[in-house]
Write an enzyme that holds these catalytic residues in place. Sequence first.
Site, PDB file in Angstrom:
ATOM      1  N   PHE A   2      20.020 -30.737  -4.425  1.00 54.26           N
ATOM      2  CA  PHE A   2      20.177 -30.868  -3.164  1.00 54.26           C
ATOM      3  C   PHE A   2      19.692 -32.027  -2.536  1.00 54.26           C
ATOM      4  CE2 PHE A   2      18.869 -26.730  -4.419  1.00 54.26           C
ATOM      5  CZ  PHE A   2      20.180 -26.100  -4.478  1.00 54.26           C
TER       6      PHE A   2
ATOM      7  N   GLY B 217       8.164 -29.313  -6.105  1.00 49.91           N
ATOM      8  CA  GLY B 217       9.753 -28.791  -6.321  1.00 49.91           C
ATOM      9  C   GLY B 217      10.584 -29.852  -7.149  1.00 49.91           C
TER      10      GLY B 217
ATOM     11  N   SER C 249      15.695 -35.385  -7.797  1.00 49.20           N
ATOM     12  CA  SER C 249      14.714 -36.257  -6.870  1.00 49.20           C
ATOM     13  C   SER C 249      13.701 -36.766  -7.767  1.00 49.20           C
ATOM     14  CB  SER C 249      14.011 -35.174  -5.943  1.00 49.20           C
ATOM     15  OG  SER C 249      13.427 -34.124  -6.224  1.00 49.20           O
TER      16      SER C 249
ATOM     17  N   HIS D   9      11.185 -23.343   0.746  1.00 47.18           N
ATOM     18  CA  HIS D   9      11.119 -23.643   2.167  1.00 47.18           C
ATOM     19  C   HIS D   9      10.949 -22.615   3.104  1.00 47.18           C
ATOM     20  CE1 HIS D   9      12.328 -27.356   0.912  1.00 47.18           C
ATOM     21  NE2 HIS D   9      13.587 -27.385   1.332  1.00 47.18           N
TER      22      HIS D   9
ATOM     23  N   ASP E 140      14.227 -31.749   3.991  1.00 45.57           N
ATOM     24  CA  ASP E 140      15.101 -30.817   4.667  1.00 45.57           C
ATOM     25  C   ASP E 140      14.275 -30.506   6.048  1.00 45.57           C
ATOM     26  OD1 ASP E 140      16.730 -30.277   2.578  1.00 45.57           O
ATOM     27  OD2 ASP E 140      15.053 -29.753   1.410  1.00 45.57           O
TER      28      ASP E 140
END
Length: 208
Positions: A15, A43, A49, A141, A167
């Site tokens: 994401f 994460g 990422s 999150h 985010d």
Amino acid sequence: MSDQLLSVAKGAKGFMPEDEGQALYEAAFEAAVGVPGPLVEIGSYCGKSAVYVGAAAREAGRVLFSVDHHRGSEENQAGWEHYDPSIVDPDTGLIDTLPFFRKTISAAGLHDFVVPVVGDSITVAANWSTPLCFLFIDGGHGEEPAWNDYRSWSRKVAPGGTLAIHDVFENPADGGRPPYEIYREAISSREFEETSERGSLRILRRLG
Ligand code: SAH
Ligand code: MG
């Protein structure tokens, strides 16, 4: 960043929009050439990422430690918003993103520069004392995991080093609150100042 790495990043599950990934890469590179110490990501998921941050680590001659228990966040479990049944291990019925992470990092040729740390973020933090040039928070999150990550990792960023948070949504209609709340806390603590933003990515510099 090379086209080959970009295409690996684009092909990985995850994401992280491409423009935010590029901004992450640039911030990580700048931090790694300017401040001593390794890079840490909270994460890993399937490595998307980590390709951006790992590319920066390689170019700066540093190493990225990517921390994840690989069992997924609350929001990745069955019935939640980011559920993907293809990441469930059929033998155990549990999410296991580690094989996907390894594949992504191998395809990118970054195995010497991206070290997976498989475990709970808080347990790793409690045993981590090396100051960081760059920290990327993109773990769980929910209220508790996001605040735990912030409280246990942010003080490990070296003075002049960089804290990136993903985010972060100012408008509650766009997404959950905890990443936004820890971003606000970083600013109001006066320990960090914001240097740039791209989409939901916020880049902060550690003062002092
Ligand atoms: N940064 C990734 C996406 C990470 S998704 C990318 O952009 O590609 C969030 C990840 O946080 C999930 O893989 C989940 O397993 C991990 N996570 C959630 N809570 C955690 C915890 N307490 N310790 C370690 N990892 C955790
Ligand atoms: Mg994210």
